[in-house]
Design a protein around this motif. Structure first.
Motif, mmCIF file in Angstrom:
data_model
loop_
_atom_site.group_PDB
_atom_site.id
_atom_site.type_symbol
_atom_site.label_atom_id
_atom_site.label_comp_id
_atom_site.label_asym_id
_atom_site.label_seq_id
_atom_site.Cartn_x
_atom_site.Cartn_y
_atom_site.Cartn_z
ATOM 1 N N TYR B 70 1.039 -1.292 0.140
ATOM 2 C CA TYR B 70 0.022 -0.188 -0.005
ATOM 3 C C TYR B 70 0.838 1.285 0.050
ATOM 4 O O TYR B 70 0.268 2.289 -0.531
ATOM 5 C CB TYR B 70 -0.933 -0.039 1.087
ATOM 6 C CG TYR B 70 -2.246 -0.636 0.787
ATOM 7 C CD1 TYR B 70 -3.252 -0.498 -0.127
ATOM 8 C CD2 TYR B 70 -2.336 -2.138 1.166
ATOM 9 C CE1 TYR B 70 -4.384 -0.817 -0.473
ATOM 10 C CE2 TYR B 70 -3.293 -2.812 0.682
ATOM 11 C CZ TYR B 70 -4.505 -2.347 -0.283
ATOM 12 O OH TYR B 70 -5.329 -2.932 -0.621
ATOM 13 N N VAL B 73 0.918 1.837 -3.527
ATOM 14 C CA VAL B 73 -0.500 2.517 -4.208
ATOM 15 C C VAL B 73 -0.568 3.871 -3.937
ATOM 16 O O VAL B 73 -0.963 4.797 -4.964
ATOM 17 C CB VAL B 73 -1.627 1.561 -3.602
ATOM 18 C CG1 VAL B 73 -2.742 2.373 -3.911
ATOM 19 C CG2 VAL B 73 -1.512 0.162 -3.859
ATOM 20 N N HIS B 76 2.172 5.792 -6.021
ATOM 21 C CA HIS B 76 1.587 6.042 -7.461
ATOM 22 C C HIS B 76 0.613 6.765 -7.749
ATOM 23 O O HIS B 76 0.616 7.428 -8.573
ATOM 24 C CB HIS B 76 1.146 4.533 -7.746
ATOM 25 C CG HIS B 76 0.457 4.341 -8.931
ATOM 26 N ND1 HIS B 76 1.449 4.158 -10.068
ATOM 27 C CD2 HIS B 76 -0.689 4.291 -9.646
ATOM 28 C CE1 HIS B 76 0.640 3.948 -11.265
ATOM 29 N NE2 HIS B 76 -0.783 4.175 -11.082
ATOM 30 N N LYS B 77 -0.382 7.003 -6.517
ATOM 31 C CA LYS B 77 -1.614 8.107 -6.572
ATOM 32 C C LYS B 77 -0.977 9.311 -6.414
ATOM 33 O O LYS B 77 -1.610 10.348 -6.747
ATOM 34 C CB LYS B 77 -2.501 7.611 -5.752
ATOM 35 C CG LYS B 77 -3.126 6.336 -6.245
ATOM 36 C CD LYS B 77 -4.662 6.170 -5.460
ATOM 37 C CE LYS B 77 -5.807 6.595 -6.521
ATOM 38 N NZ LYS B 77 -6.932 6.262 -5.856
ATOM 39 N N VAL B 134 -7.037 4.720 -1.029
ATOM 40 C CA VAL B 134 -6.243 3.641 -1.540
ATOM 41 C C VAL B 134 -7.186 2.454 -2.182
ATOM 42 O O VAL B 134 -6.942 1.353 -2.525
ATOM 43 C CB VAL B 134 -5.471 2.707 -0.815
ATOM 44 C CG1 VAL B 134 -4.259 3.726 -0.123
ATOM 45 C CG2 VAL B 134 -6.063 2.340 0.489
ATOM 46 N N ALA B 140 -7.935 -1.058 -5.932
ATOM 47 C CA ALA B 140 -7.399 0.086 -6.647
ATOM 48 C C ALA B 140 -6.655 -0.459 -8.017
ATOM 49 O O ALA B 140 -5.949 -1.487 -8.031
ATOM 50 C CB ALA B 140 -6.426 0.892 -5.883
ATOM 51 N N VAL B 142 -3.641 -0.224 -10.885
ATOM 52 C CA VAL B 142 -2.384 0.451 -10.725
ATOM 53 C C VAL B 142 -1.893 0.140 -12.117
ATOM 54 O O VAL B 142 -1.629 -0.916 -12.563
ATOM 55 C CB VAL B 142 -1.396 -0.020 -9.628
ATOM 56 C CG1 VAL B 142 0.020 0.373 -10.164
ATOM 57 C CG2 VAL B 142 -1.831 0.377 -8.336
ATOM 58 N N PRO B 225 1.983 -4.115 -6.648
ATOM 59 C CA PRO B 225 1.068 -3.438 -7.332
ATOM 60 C C PRO B 225 1.251 -3.419 -8.746
ATOM 61 O O PRO B 225 0.293 -3.522 -9.721
ATOM 62 C CB PRO B 225 0.896 -2.206 -6.845
ATOM 63 C CG PRO B 225 1.459 -2.239 -5.372
ATOM 64 C CD PRO B 225 2.502 -3.518 -5.418
ATOM 65 N N VAL B 231 -4.939 -4.149 -7.104
ATOM 66 C CA VAL B 231 -4.634 -4.367 -5.578
ATOM 67 C C VAL B 231 -6.059 -4.264 -4.799
ATOM 68 O O VAL B 231 -6.788 -3.095 -4.822
ATOM 69 C CB VAL B 231 -3.487 -3.184 -4.824
ATOM 70 C CG1 VAL B 231 -3.537 -3.759 -3.442
ATOM 71 C CG2 VAL B 231 -2.407 -3.681 -5.764
#
Lengths: 291, 318
Positions: B70, B73, B76-77, B134, B140, B142, B225, B231
């Motif tokens: 996470y 995640v 990444h965002k 997340v 989510a 990815v 991810p 994920v």
């Protein structure tokens, strides 16, 4: 959000009823972990196994879950005796090796859970009885029989076990073996036999707790994981091996979870037991009614 | 130190051979399967630092692993950093989690630590389910970059990354095993009270082991991810990670770095085959049964069985 009195009363009522179930599910761990120092993390998996036995008897024969559980309790007792024998021969006899003992019970839990998934799939299952559905109403507080019957049955189970431990010869021997194994040997009793009986008894309670569980909520094989945190939180908070402590801690956990679910949302409820466990370990590791 | 560098060079040479072998086959499936097996090498090696060397059972491998997952995640965002830059961050967070857990429970009997780790995965799971940033319970996506320089595909890139991580993990474990730290941990495993009496700073060493083990598990989760591209909590926190991380060292042998490596390669490959030929559920059942059989019948794992055979052959010859 307005906190009304009936919301509060309802939360307390369902917390107490839920607490009765938690005490029944944790009773076996209070015996195995609290008295015998056997960390049986597979106990909730045996409880779920008991739920599925009640489910099968209910759907095929229309049998009452509680009645079924009393009938199959001796089978669970035998299963418990077998598990203890394997545990004793493989680990306990060679002295302390808690690492492999823990791995053994973790493996048992895993095998039970995956085995149930292979047979029943991951769908939620429930039972049908006359007392599922109606509820008693006291003013604004509703008490569903679906929760009341298991709670009363749980109290009866706890009282029976407590009476057995305090009054019978074998029961007193179990309490003695929890305190001092060598001293018991000097009295001419076989501590291994007493431990086997106690452990088998703890698994027998799982049959009954499982039946209570499936009356209260629909279950699927991996529900046991939600109960691992709970049973150990109750066992430690109650004070390792104390039956009245188990009941008290069960009620505390039930009320705490019910409040969390009512005021913060049900998805947070699983975190409550963990918080309670960590808090107990940090503040009073001996528990509430611990020796 | 020179001996450790020598081992690292040898291990990297083996990793290079593995890389050349897979590149020669040149099939993406090999990278997919290889990634999963190597991920288990890291997880099993990390578990063994605490479980095998110190004798403390961690049931919450999935939780530490998920912290790494996470972290990626979130990054990444937000910042969209490349994977190698996220590795230390995910590891650090998981390491801090290990330190905190250890600090709260390791002063009591070891079994409380184990129970707490068991519940930890459940709590982190409910936190993630409630955290919509997340993806919450829905999960989510990815999206991974379509291509990457120097590699034929992104999966090959992740495979090579995991190959390097696995090599480093085994190297670190071997270094710990042969250091003062490792001897201290072994003393705790054999008799904690005696170790304490002999002046071994048991709590400090246990905390170091928990932190290091958590760090490595977190690192193992970071690339996931991008590997699975989707994920969600129930997959990330699956009991499969916890049981494998534990079963692999126990089946291979816990007292040496070689044990988790053998266990992970053997069991990881077996599961890749079983997932294709049987089903994912049956394959978990096999792992569970193997775990119980090994801890009851062969407590020292495959390494122990090997040693016993060698001893018997020697006795017959001599």
């Amino acid at each position: 959000m307005g906190v009304t009195i009936d919301l509060l009363l309802n939360a307390i009522a369902s917390g107490i009823l839920l607490g009765g179930l938690y005490a029944a599910v944790s009773l076996g761990v209070s015996i195995s972990f609290g008295m015998l120092d056997i960390v049986n993390i597979a106990h909730p998996a045996f409880v779920i196994l008991g739920s599925f036995v009640a489910y099968i008897a209910n759907t095929t024969l229309g049998a009452d879950p509680l009645l079924t559980s009393i009938v199959v309790a001796p089978v669970f007792y035998a299963l418990g005796a077998l598990v203890f024998q394997v545990y004793y021969v493989s680990f306990e006899r060679h002295g302390r090796d808690s690492l492999r003992g823990l791995a053994f019970f973790f493996g048992l839990m895993f095998i039970t859970e995956v085995g149930l998934i292979l047979v029943f799939g991951v769908d939620y299952r429930s039972v049908q009885t006359a007392y599922i559905g109606p509820s008693l109403n006291f003013g604004e507080v509703g008490i569903p029989l679906r929760l009341l019957v298991p709670c009363v049955a749980s109290l009866a189970l706890l009282a029976t076990i407590q009476l057995f431990l305090r009054r019978s010869f074998t029961g007193r021997a179990i309490l003695a073996v929890a305190q001092n194994q060598v001293a018991l040997q000097f009295q001419g009793a076989d501590p291994i036999r007493i431990r086997r009986i106690a452990f088998a008894l703890s698994i027998a309670t799982a049959a009954i707790a499982g039946a209570l569980l499936i009356i209260i909520q629909p279950i699927e094989p991996s529900v046991d994981r939600d109960y691992i945190g709970r049973v150990f939180a109750v066992c430690v908070l109650g004070g390792m091996g104390s039956i009245p402590g188990t009941l008290l801690a069960g009620l505390i956990l039930g009320i705490a979870e019910s409040f969390t679910a009512t005021f913060y949302g049900p998805s947070w409820a699983p975190a409550v037991s963990f918080g309670l466990l960590l808090l107990t370990l940090a503040i009073r590791p001996a528990g509430l009614l611990g020796r | 130190m020179r001996r450790h560098i020598g081992f690292l060079l040898a291990a990297l040479a083996v990793a290079l051979l593995v890389y050349l072998g897979t590149a020669w086959i040149g099939n993406d499936y090999v990278y997919f399967a290889g990634y999963v097996v190597l991920q288990y090498v890291v997880l099993a090696t990390a578990w063994n630092i605490l479980g095998g060397y110190t004798g403390y059972v961690n049931f919450g491998s999935a939780a530490f692993f998920a912290v790494g997952v996470y972290t990626t995640v979130v990054i990444h965002k937000t910042l969209a950093l490349p994977v190698p830059a996220i590795l230390p961050l995910g590891g650090l967070l998981a390491g801090i989690l290990g330190l905190g857990m250890g600090y709260l429970t390791l002063r009591l009997r070891g079994v409380f630590f184990s129970i707490a780790t068991l519940a930890l995965a459940i709590v982190l799971n409910s936190m993630i389910v409630n955290w919509s940033f997340v993806g919450g319970g829905r999960g989510a996506y990815v999206i991974r970059p379509r291509e990457i320089a120097f590699f034929t595909s992104y999966v090959q890139y992740l495979f090579v990354l995991m190959l390097v991580l696995a090599t480093l993990a085994v190297w670190i474990a071997r270094m710990v095993e042969r250091s003062r730290l490792g001897r201290g941990l072994a003393a705790i495993r054999d008799d904690e009270l005696a170790a304490e009496a002999a002046g071994v700073p048991t709590l400090k060493l246990k905390l170091i082991a928990t932190t290091l083990s958590g760090f490595m598990m977190g690192v193992a989760g970071v690339p996931l991810p991008y590997f699975v591209t989707y994920v969600e909590p129930s997959g990330t926190f699956s009991l499969g990670y916890a049981v494998n991380a534990m079963a692999m060292p126990l089946i291979g042998g816990t007292t040496s770095w070689l044990g988790p490596l053998i266990g992970a390669l053997l069991l990881g490959t077996l599961q890749q085959v079983a997932t294709v030929t049987l089903s994912a559920t049956v394959n978990l059942l096999i792992v569970g049964i193997l775990l119980v059989l090994f801890v009851t019948l062969a407590p020292d794992g495959i390494l122990g069985l090997g040693r016993a055979i060698v001893r018997r052959v020697r006795r017959r010859d001599g």
